[in-house]
Design an enzyme around this catalytic site. Structure first.
Site, short mmCIF file in Angstrom:
data_model
loop_
_atom_site.label_atom_id
_atom_site.label_comp_id
_atom_site.label_asym_id
_atom_site.label_seq_id
_atom_site.Cartn_x
_atom_site.Cartn_y
_atom_site.Cartn_z
N ASP A 47 0.84 -1.20 0.00
CA ASP A 47 0.00 0.00 0.00
C ASP A 47 0.87 1.25 0.00
OD1 ASP A 47 -2.95 1.05 0.70
OD2 ASP A 47 -1.46 2.26 1.78
N TYR A 52 3.31 9.65 -0.42
CA TYR A 52 4.42 9.05 0.35
C TYR A 52 5.77 9.26 -0.34
CZ TYR A 52 0.44 6.44 2.36
OH TYR A 52 -0.76 6.09 2.92
N LYS A 77 -2.63 6.02 -4.45
CA LYS A 77 -3.73 6.97 -4.18
C LYS A 77 -3.45 8.33 -4.79
CE LYS A 77 -3.68 4.72 0.36
NZ LYS A 77 -2.27 4.54 0.74
N HIS A 110 -7.52 9.67 -1.98
CA HIS A 110 -6.87 9.62 -0.66
C HIS A 110 -7.72 10.25 0.46
CE1 HIS A 110 -2.50 9.15 0.93
NE2 HIS A 110 -3.35 9.00 1.92
N1 LIG Z 1 -5.25 6.37 3.58
C1 LIG Z 1 -4.67 7.13 4.48
O1 LIG Z 1 -5.04 8.30 4.68
C2 LIG Z 1 -3.54 6.58 5.28
C3 LIG Z 1 -3.05 7.29 6.37
C4 LIG Z 1 -2.02 6.73 7.11
C5 LIG Z 1 -1.51 5.49 6.76
N2 LIG Z 1 -1.99 4.82 5.67
C6 LIG Z 1 -1.46 3.50 5.26
O2 LIG Z 1 -1.55 2.60 6.37
C7 LIG Z 1 -0.27 2.06 6.62
C8 LIG Z 1 -0.10 1.71 8.07
O3 LIG Z 1 -0.30 2.83 8.91
P1 LIG Z 1 0.87 3.59 9.69
O4 LIG Z 1 2.15 3.36 8.97
O5 LIG Z 1 0.45 4.99 9.91
O6 LIG Z 1 0.87 2.94 11.13
P2 LIG Z 1 0.86 1.45 11.78
O7 LIG Z 1 1.00 0.40 10.74
O8 LIG Z 1 -0.30 1.43 12.70
O9 LIG Z 1 2.14 1.49 12.68
C9 LIG Z 1 3.43 1.63 12.16
C10 LIG Z 1 4.39 1.88 13.33
O10 LIG Z 1 4.41 0.75 14.19
C11 LIG Z 1 5.72 0.19 14.26
N3 LIG Z 1 5.54 -1.25 14.26
C12 LIG Z 1 5.16 -2.04 13.23
N4 LIG Z 1 5.03 -3.32 13.61
C13 LIG Z 1 5.35 -3.36 14.94
C14 LIG Z 1 5.42 -4.40 15.90
N5 LIG Z 1 5.14 -5.65 15.58
N6 LIG Z 1 5.79 -4.08 17.17
C15 LIG Z 1 6.06 -2.80 17.50
N7 LIG Z 1 6.02 -1.78 16.64
C16 LIG Z 1 5.66 -2.05 15.36
C17 LIG Z 1 6.45 0.73 13.05
O11 LIG Z 1 7.83 0.88 13.29
P3 LIG Z 1 8.98 0.24 12.36
O12 LIG Z 1 8.67 0.57 10.94
O13 LIG Z 1 10.23 0.89 12.88
O14 LIG Z 1 8.94 -1.23 12.63
C18 LIG Z 1 5.81 2.10 12.86
O15 LIG Z 1 6.39 3.05 13.74
C19 LIG Z 1 0.67 3.16 6.13
O16 LIG Z 1 2.01 2.74 6.00
C20 LIG Z 1 0.00 3.54 4.86
O17 LIG Z 1 0.28 2.61 3.83
C21 LIG Z 1 -3.00 5.35 4.93
#
Ligand SMILES: NC(=O)c1ccc[n+]([C@@H]2O[C@H](COP(=O)([O-])OP(=O)(O)OC[C@H]3O[C@@H](n4cnc5c(N)ncnc54)[C@H](OP(=O)(O)O)[C@@H]3O)[C@@H](O)[C@H]2O)c1
Length: 274
Positions: A47, A52, A77, A110
């Site tokens: 994704d 990004y 997106k 988005h």
């Molecule tokens: N559509 C939208 O508006 C929108 C907005 C935000 C995000 N997104 C998408 O959703 C995806 C995921 O959301 P997100 O990146 O905001 O947050 P997330 O997946 O909820 O959390 C990511 C964070 O958690 C850490 N992490 C991952 N696995 C872990 C584990 N097993 N134990 C401890 N910490 C862990 C990662 O650190 P490390 O990388 O250092 O492991 C990073 O700091 C994004 O990457 C993006 O593709 C979409």
């Protein structure tokens, strides 16, 4: 059940139920190595978004992985300042070029930019008809945005990607999407790792001999939500994918549901500074 387990979008396209999010991974080596390692582990769903600024690295990793293109589900997106009918056409073409792909699996609006998202979506319908996007959808749409959009669309959105995790269970939007056959995808599914020390999650982690992150991802999986946790670290990518060998009981699912506080880590779609 494994990383290749899919959900079926309303047009019949299969979307892997667990993918890798790549927000905040830097283009170049960071995102390249993260995507390559995820694909090696078995992830088949990536994704990204033009916002990004890492689509090039994502595309390069996909090509270098040696995995046939059709086995990988790629989402990107259109960003807020790229919206509107003509601009979206340019933005989509630019994303394809950066990715080095001739089609994407899912293309999303988005955010529901007021006054623009309907025109933007019209362009998406064209990409879908031209088979440049196997599926199209939206992100951060509340029921009122969807209701408004659905009055006009020719092709119903296949997915809505929204912020969703145990403290933000989004029941209203989920129910609306279910009724209209729109798959819900969770963004920030781990709430950016902000409350992995929550006592309920910790006690469940102990009970199932799993980590709090795995409890959350399994809860999303059992709630029929497509989830895309982000990690740059191969060990965590493996951990996040290792959720197919246990099942939360109904009672434990309810315990996680009970953590809801309608608490966001990101902006509210009606309050976003568009
Ligand atoms: N559509 C939208 O508006 C929108 C907005 C935000 C995000 N997104 C998408 O959703 C995806 C995921 O959301 P997100 O990146 O905001 O947050 P997330 O997946 O909820 O959390 C990511 C964070 O958690 C850490 N992490 C991952 N696995 C872990 C584990 N097993 N134990 C401890 N910490 C862990 C990662 O650190 P490390 O990388 O250092 O492991 C990073 O700091 C994004 O990457 C993006 O593709 C979409």
């Amino acid at each position: 059940m494994s990383l290749t387990t899919t959900a079926t979008l309303h047009n019949g396209v299969q979307i892997p139920r667990l993918g890798l999010g790549v927000y905040k991974m830097e283009d170049g080596t960071d995102v390249y190595h993260a995507v390559l390692s995820a694909l090696e582990i078995g992830y088949r769903h990536i994704d990204t978004a033009s916002f990004y600024q890492n689509e090039e690295g994502v595309g390069r990793a996909i090509r270098d992985s040696g995995i046939p293109r059709e086995e990988i589900f790629v989402t990107t997106k259109v960003w807020n300042d790229e919206q509107g009918y003509e601009n979206t056409k340019k933005a989509f073409q630019a994303s394809l070029e950066r990715l080095g792909l001739d089609y994407v699996d899912l293309y999303l609006v988005h955010w529901p930019v007021p006054g623009k998202y309907k025109e933007t979506y019209k362009a998406l319908e064209e990409f879908y008809k031209a088979k440049k996007a196997r599926a199209i959808g939206v992100s951060n749409f509340l029921p009122h945005h969807l209701e408004d959009l659905l009055t006009d669309v020719e092709i119903k959105p296949m997915a809505n990607q929204i912020e969703l995790h145990p403290q933000l269970t989004q029941t209203e939007t989920r129910e609306f999407c279910k009724k209209h056959d729109i798959i819900v995808e969770a963004w920030s599914p781990l709430a950016k790792a902000r409350y992995l020390d929550d006592p309920v999650l910790q006690s469940l982690a102990e009970k199932y001999n799993k980590t709090a992150a795995q409890i959350i991802i399994r809860w999303e999986y059992q709630s029929d939500i497509v989830t895309i946790p982000k990690s740059v670290k191969p060990t965590r990518q493996k951990e996040n994918a290792d959720i197919f060998d246990f099942e939360l009981t109904e009672e434990d699912m309810k315990k996680v549901d009970g953590l809801n506080q309608d608490k966001r880590t990101g902006p509210h779609p009606d309050e976003f500074n568009y």
